[in-house]
Design an enzyme around this catalytic site. Structure first.
Site, PDB file in Angstrom:
ATOM      1  N   GLY A  77      46.137  37.623  41.328  1.00 21.28           N
ATOM      2  CA  GLY A  77      45.377  36.492  41.826  1.00 21.28           C
ATOM      3  C   GLY A  77      44.123  36.274  40.997  1.00 21.28           C
ATOM      4  CB  SER A  78      42.224  33.302  39.980  1.00 21.65           C
ATOM      5  OG  SER A  78      43.181  32.986  38.997  1.00 21.65           O
TER       6      SER A  78
ATOM      7  CG  HIS B 126      40.588  39.885  41.197  1.00 15.79           C
ATOM      8  ND1 HIS B 126      39.977  40.204  42.384  1.00 15.79           N
ATOM      9  CD2 HIS B 126      41.869  39.565  41.500  1.00 15.79           C
ATOM     10  CE1 HIS B 126      40.868  40.093  43.357  1.00 15.79           C
ATOM     11  NE2 HIS B 126      42.010  39.700  42.851  1.00 15.79           N
TER      12      HIS B 126
ATOM     13  CG  HIS C 265      42.958  40.602  47.135  1.00 13.95           C
ATOM     14  ND1 HIS C 265      43.412  41.879  46.941  1.00 13.95           N
ATOM     15  CD2 HIS C 265      43.455  39.865  46.130  1.00 13.95           C
ATOM     16  CE1 HIS C 265      44.176  41.898  45.857  1.00 13.95           C
ATOM     17  NE2 HIS C 265      44.214  40.702  45.355  1.00 13.95           N
TER      18      HIS C 265
END
Lengths: 215, 357
Positions: B54-55, B57, B219
């Site tokens: 996922g973006s 990070h 997250h």
């Protein structure tokens, strides 16, 4: 018989239900996951809804396969592969069909369930979409086996899905991100089980509505 | 929500476009499906290292695309796994004939999407292996949970494997090395605040003004224990002790078996650490924590390691695996051997890390 038009209506109805419940699903996910279930499902199903008219010329199996491919490539997260696997396996159960008998519907749902089980490796009571999907499919199959109509079976299956969804509230999550919460996942309804309920309910609404119109 | 964005739905795309404009010598960005790849890829004969997730990070993973590290990165939506079509397209783009290693963090979405991508790649006659990173000691058991999450060790493995690929290791050797790095790495994190996903607009979880969340993932998901705020030294002690006291963690993971042509279950157990072991100490910021605070944490961590009889021979301090605007940090300790040290020191040139050249 379930017609191709009804299958297309089901997918449209489910996409609308997801859109209407986008915030709700995301809120449920924020409590025990990562706050993206509604957003991701809506992104995928809006894409499906926009493409439905292009799918209309295909047979039911190909429609379900196209839906699967769209979901796999646009939803992401865990829901993408799980719903993608549901529709992919469902499509392989009804190859070449333009309409579905009660037995075909049983095969479709059963195959979809198997696809989700195989991909996600979850079991009943892990607090996942399986907790709504499995009782829904079992109930549908059972009612059909008793010789009842598709409409009766799907109505009963919807009740089973709703009960299964609500039954996730007291469960401790054992799969997915919610599993890291341990006991803190108790008293929360699983977002995946909730979207499964919407899927079964959408199918029920379409089949019951067609029955009323055909009367 | 106050953020430097235009529309939430353009967050990932516009950030990647900016990256491509900033680093044309290092990387290229492809859309539909989205992936970032090394400007010179494919490198003939070299094993290609591909990661993704996922973006939110950043700089992980796209900031680590370049010489001596990743050949491609597949960014998903914010905190959402990328999809198999991205991973497959990235693999095809960077395959130089040496095969492809997917480095995958253990989150249910990432695992399922990368498994599908691996199956699709093999169906297209690409040679792909994948290794799971699961180093987060906050998760105690793998039986009743998804298992440990992939956190800090991920980018250490990407660096070490990227260097190995550059030096001509073959695919199986790199997969074995990656697994070994994972088994020797342990991480633990803490959040002082939640974070705000642009598409949602409000913080993912509520944390009181004097509360902290111990044992978080990356997250914005809640961690394993909520407690009242403590001094930096006390927090460092809690994080470090969780790592020091961690006992041999066992789990079953699925890895691709080239002989069987499918996924098989593999039993893995972390080896014990021993006094005198050499460590890489990584203090990571979650995105909203100043570097000065990370050094305060490192100061105490170094002292604790010394007391325990561990020798920090390499360190890394900075915000390299973030959770958007979250305040907090994580500590990763990786037990090193000579080979890992040599590969860690090897040249790297990416948007985020540059040394040895």
């Amino acid at each position: 018989m379930v017609t191709k038009e009804q299958i297309l209506q089901w997918l449209q109805q489910f996409a609308s239900a997801i859109a209407q419940n986008k915030e709700y699903l995301t809120q449920l996910d924020a409590a025990i996951g990562d706050a993206d279930h509604g957003i991701n499902m809506d992104r995928g199903f809006q894409k499906v809804a926009n493409q439905l008219s292009n799918f209309a010329a295909q047979d039911i199996s190909s429609i379900l396969k196209s839906v699967s491919m769209t979901l796999i490539s646009s939803v992401g997260g865990a829901s993408g592969p799980l719903y993608g696997s549901f529709f992919l396996r469902a499509s392989t159960a009804v190859i070449g069909k333009q309409e579905l008998s009660n037995e075909d519907m049983v095969s479709l749902l059963q195959a979809g369930l198997d696809g989700v089980l195989q991909r996600g490796k979850a079991q009943l009571s892990d607090k996942t979409m399986i907790d709504a999907l499995s009782p829904a499919v079992t109930t549908f199959t059972q009612i059909i086996r008793e010789g009842k109509t598709t409409t009766e079976a799907i109505q009963q299956a919807t009740v089973a899905a709703e009960q299964g969804m609500k039954a996730t509230i007291p469960m401790v999550a054992k799969k997915g991100r919610a599993s890291y919460l341990g006991d803190r996942s108790i008293n929360r309804q699983d977002p995946g089980a909730t979207s499964v309920y919407l899927m079964i309910q959408s199918l029920s609404e379409v089949l019951v509505e067609s029955l009323v119109t055909s009367d | 929500m106050k953020k430097l964005i235009n529309r939430p739905e353009d967050f990932v795309r516009e950030s990647l476009i900016g990256m491509a404009k900033a680093h044309p010598d290092l990387l290229k960005v492809q859309f539909e499906p989205t992936f970032v790849y090394r400007a010179v890829a494919p490198v003939p004969g070299k094993v290609a290292i591909v990661s993704g997730g996922g973006s939110g990070h950043e700089p992980m993973h796209a900031g680590f695309v370049g010489l001596g590290m990743l050949d491609a990165a597949c960014p998903g939506e914010v905190f959402t796994s990328p999809t198999p079509d991205q991973m497959l397209a990235a693999a095809k783009q960077v395959d130089g004939g040496g095969g492809i290693l997917y480095i995958v963090k253990n989150y249910s979405g990432d695992v399922m999407n990368f498994e599908m991508a691996t199956e699709l790649a093999h169906a297209e006659d690409l040679r792909v292996l994948s290794i799971l990173i699961d180093d987060d000691v906050a998760v105690k058991d793998s039986l009743y949970t998804q298992g440990r999450r992939g956190v800090g060790t991920t980018i250490l493995a990407e660096k070490i494997c990227g260097a190995a690929a550059e030096q001509g290791y073959d695919l199986q050797q790199i997969a074995d090395l990656c697994r070994r790095v994972n088994l020797h790495g342990r991480s633990m994190g803490v959040a002082l605040t939640s974070c705000t996903v642009p598409a949602k607009g409000t913080p993912t979880f509520e944390l009181g003004a004097n509360e902290i969340e111990m044992g978080i993932g990356i997250h914005g998901e809640p961690g394993c224990e909520r407690m009242s705020i403590k001094s930096a030294d006390e927090i460092t002690e809690i994080l470090a002790t969780s790592i020091f006291e961690d006992v041999a963690y066992s789990r079953t993971v699925r890895e691709w078996d080239e002989n069987k042509g499918g996924f098989v279950d593999v039993q893995l157990t972390d080896p014990e650490w021993e006094k005198g072991d050499r460590l890489l100490a990584f203090v990571n910021g979650m995105g909203g924590t100043p570097l000065a605070e990370l050094y305060i944490i490192y100061r105490k961590l170094a002292e604790l390691c010394e007391q325990q009889g561990w020798q920090i021979v390499r360190n890394l301090i900075g915000s390299h695996i973030t959770s958007l605007d979250m305040q907090g940090c994580s500590i990763t300790l990786l037990k090193l051997d000579d080979e890992m040290i040599r590969l860690w020191d090897a040249p790297v040139k990416t948007a985020s890390w540059r040394w040895g050249i």
